[in-house]
Design a protein around this motif. Structure first.
Motif, PDB file in Angstrom:
ATOM      1  N   GLN A 196     -38.854  -8.786 -34.542  1.00 51.12           N
ATOM      2  CA  GLN A 196     -37.236  -8.666 -34.988  1.00 51.12           C
ATOM      3  C   GLN A 196     -37.175 -10.091 -35.489  1.00 51.12           C
ATOM      4  O   GLN A 196     -36.566 -10.107 -36.708  1.00 51.12           O
ATOM      5  N   PRO A 197     -37.340 -10.817 -34.975  1.00 47.41           N
ATOM      6  CA  PRO A 197     -36.945 -12.469 -35.342  1.00 47.41           C
ATOM      7  C   PRO A 197     -37.725 -12.760 -36.670  1.00 47.41           C
ATOM      8  O   PRO A 197     -37.296 -13.276 -37.546  1.00 47.41           O
ATOM      9  N   ASN A 204     -36.265 -11.016 -39.364  1.00 43.96           N
ATOM     10  CA  ASN A 204     -35.105 -11.615 -39.924  1.00 43.96           C
ATOM     11  C   ASN A 204     -35.226 -12.955 -40.536  1.00 43.96           C
ATOM     12  O   ASN A 204     -34.289 -13.548 -41.583  1.00 43.96           O
ATOM     13  N   GLU A 226     -33.154 -15.196 -25.809  1.00 49.44           N
ATOM     14  CA  GLU A 226     -31.721 -15.113 -25.611  1.00 49.44           C
ATOM     15  C   GLU A 226     -30.647 -16.310 -25.503  1.00 49.44           C
ATOM     16  O   GLU A 226     -29.599 -16.182 -25.491  1.00 49.44           O
ATOM     17  N   PRO A 239     -28.391 -17.531 -28.896  1.00 48.95           N
ATOM     18  CA  PRO A 239     -29.307 -16.832 -28.986  1.00 48.95           C
ATOM     19  C   PRO A 239     -29.942 -16.908 -30.344  1.00 48.95           C
ATOM     20  O   PRO A 239     -29.533 -17.372 -31.225  1.00 48.95           O
ATOM     21  N   ARG A 240     -31.521 -17.036 -30.301  1.00 52.74           N
ATOM     22  CA  ARG A 240     -32.102 -17.259 -31.539  1.00 52.74           C
ATOM     23  C   ARG A 240     -32.459 -15.869 -32.203  1.00 52.74           C
ATOM     24  O   ARG A 240     -33.174 -15.007 -31.560  1.00 52.74           O
ATOM     25  N   LYS A 241     -32.106 -15.702 -33.372  1.00 55.93           N
ATOM     26  CA  LYS A 241     -32.301 -14.285 -34.096  1.00 55.93           C
ATOM     27  C   LYS A 241     -33.580 -14.335 -35.120  1.00 55.93           C
ATOM     28  O   LYS A 241     -33.827 -13.301 -35.323  1.00 55.93           O
ATOM     29  N   ASP A 242     -34.062 -15.688 -35.211  1.00 60.51           N
ATOM     30  CA  ASP A 242     -35.083 -15.615 -36.335  1.00 60.51           C
ATOM     31  C   ASP A 242     -36.021 -16.674 -35.966  1.00 60.51           C
ATOM     32  O   ASP A 242     -35.924 -16.985 -34.590  1.00 60.51           O
ATOM     33  N   CYS A 301     -22.686 -21.335 -32.463  1.00 57.21           N
ATOM     34  CA  CYS A 301     -22.167 -19.755 -32.340  1.00 57.21           C
ATOM     35  C   CYS A 301     -20.840 -19.701 -31.600  1.00 57.21           C
ATOM     36  O   CYS A 301     -20.527 -20.716 -31.006  1.00 57.21           O
ATOM     37  N   GLU A 319     -24.682  -5.651 -36.739  1.00 58.90           N
ATOM     38  CA  GLU A 319     -26.259  -6.318 -37.262  1.00 58.90           C
ATOM     39  C   GLU A 319     -27.313  -5.458 -36.568  1.00 58.90           C
ATOM     40  O   GLU A 319     -28.257  -5.426 -37.135  1.00 58.90           O
ATOM     41  N   MET A 320     -27.082  -5.120 -35.313  1.00 55.91           N
ATOM     42  CA  MET A 320     -28.039  -4.499 -34.826  1.00 55.91           C
ATOM     43  C   MET A 320     -28.353  -3.154 -35.260  1.00 55.91           C
ATOM     44  O   MET A 320     -29.763  -2.883 -35.471  1.00 55.91           O
ATOM     45  N   ASP A 337     -30.183  -3.954 -38.594  1.00 58.73           N
ATOM     46  CA  ASP A 337     -31.733  -4.224 -38.344  1.00 58.73           C
ATOM     47  C   ASP A 337     -32.668  -2.934 -38.098  1.00 58.73           C
ATOM     48  O   ASP A 337     -33.771  -3.010 -38.505  1.00 58.73           O
TER      49      ASP A 337
END
Length: 419
Positions: free
Chosen positions: A124-125, A128, A201, A271-274, A282, A387-388, A391
């Motif tokens: 997923q990251p 993104n 996370e 949290p890191r999304k990418d 944040c 966003e979830m 995705d």
């Protein structure tokens, strides 16, 4: 003389009597000079302490630098650590003479396990990160869709390779290595997968549990070094009740204080999304927003403080500190019993004064799993965000399905507006 000669000849002609082998696991007494005596009574303890301290300073310094660099660098560090751990564990039952005649199937299973674990964690990251490139996005999305099938067939290829390379008179060794390889992969990749999940996370959920284990280990060593008199467990003769209790109190207090310090930095809590680098900003969320408590009047008379600020995450940190001080050390006891079974002092010699990488990661493995389970069970919110959902739509649905969903959503919204 003739009777004696006849008896000697008869004894020589009779088959040799087999004696039962003694147990390989000889119990070492704490008083023996093989490292079983307490640190407080060890004459060479100051020399070993300086070597251990020198290595500890370098490890903590390097660890802090990598944490400062961010999520991806910490993940790379975890990968390097697990490679060294696997190498040390593989060498325990590896026989160089037999391995010369066997293919390196361990490497194949190791790479397959890495592809499976990190493919699931970083898919997923990765999506993104590359959403701007349409071709690359479609290619990666296809790989993610068939990721499990790719890993399965890679494993089956290794399985068939193993079966086809079985050799006569080496079956027992080969199957032993096959089972040993799978056990190592389960132990190593279970720990590393939970660790990487904690990192993404928020670095906070990786750094705090890891730091608590380090603090507990250091203070158990120092307090046992100077005051330890009562042995704690036979598997680790140098561990003492004084060191265990003193380190537990220190770890729990450190957990409460350290959570307050780390929780005030957004780049640690976000949290890191990418897969990009750089610090994050944040909304810290309610866990990391201070709550103020007014102190009783009798305390204000002795101190200048009228109130204190506490982050809600500090109460969760107490649970992590309690586990790190009471339960996690049993990972070290397990490793001690494991080393005794193989009659070795350390898993390796890559860290002066400490042994191998595995010697330093025994408690961390237990702690990483608990931190992830605690985070997902008692801390993480179950809210489903826009966003979830997006995705899932972008990665799981085809272009035609996305168009159909858009048309249906438009119809539903239009009906609601009319009514």
């Amino acid at each position: 003389m003739q009777r004696e000669n006849n008896s000697s000849l008869s004894s020589a002609a009779s088959p040799r009597v087999r004696h039962r082998k003694r147990s390989n696991e000889a119990i070492t007494e704490p008083s023996k000079a093989n490292g079983g005596k307490l640190l407080v009574d060890d004459r060479n303890k100051y020399k070993s302490m300086w070597i251990r301290t020198y290595s500890t300073v370098w490890m903590i310094g390097g660890f802090a630098l990598i944490v400062y660099m961010g999520h991806l660098y910490i993940t790379a560090m975890v990968v390097v650590i697990q490679i060294f751990m696997a190498k040390e564990l593989f060498n325990l039952l590896r026989k160089a003479h037999e391995d010369r005649h066997l293919p390196g199937f361990r490497l194949h299973f190791f790479v397959t396990a890495m592809l499976f674990v990190y493919g699931r964690l970083l898919s997923q990251p990765l999506v993104n990160t590359i959403t701007s490139d349409k071709f690359l996005y479609q290619f990666v999305s296809s790989l993610i869709k068939y990721h499990m099938a790719i890993c399965y067939f890679s494993y089956i290829a290794g399985f068939i390779w193993f079966i086809l390379t079985l050799k006569k008179k080496m079956y027992k060794y080969q199957f032993g290595q096959y089972a040993w390889t799978h056990m190592i992969l389960i132990v190593v990749f279970t720990q590393s997968s939970f660790t990487v999940a904690n990192i993404f996370e928020g670095i906070f959920w990786f750094l705090l549990p890891a730091s608590l284990i380090i603090i507990n280990d250091i203070f158990a060593y120092i307090i046992g070094f100077f005051f330890g008199r009562t042995p704690l467990i036979k598997l680790s003769p140098k561990k003492t009740w004084e060191g265990f209790i003193g380190a537990s109190v220190t770890t729990i207090i450190s957990a409460f204080v350290l959570a307050n310090i780390l929780g005030r930095f957004q780049w640690l809590t976000c949290p890191r999304k990418d897969l990009s680098t750089g610090w994050l900003q944040c909304d810290p969320g309610p866990l990391f927003k201070p709550e103020y408590y007014t102190l009783p009047g009798w305390i204000s008379q002795w101190f200048t403080w009228k109130e204190i600020s506490v982050l809600p995450v500090q109460w969760h940190a107490l649970c992590l500190g309690l586990f790190a001080s009471i339960i996690a050390p049993f990972g070290g006891f397990f490793a001690s019993g494991f080393k005794r079974a193989f009659k070795i002092k350390d898993f390796g010699d890559s860290i002066p004064g400490h042994g191998g990488i595995t010697d330093r990661m025994d408690c961390q493995m237990v702690m990483a799993v608990f931190a992830y389970i605690y985070l997902q069970s008692f801390v993480a919110r179950e809210d489903i965000t826009v966003e979830m959902i997006l995705d899932q739509i972008l990665t799981k649905f085809s272009f035609e399905e996305q168009q159909s969903l858009l048309i249906k959503l438009g119809q539903i919204l239009q009906d609601r507006i009319l009514h």
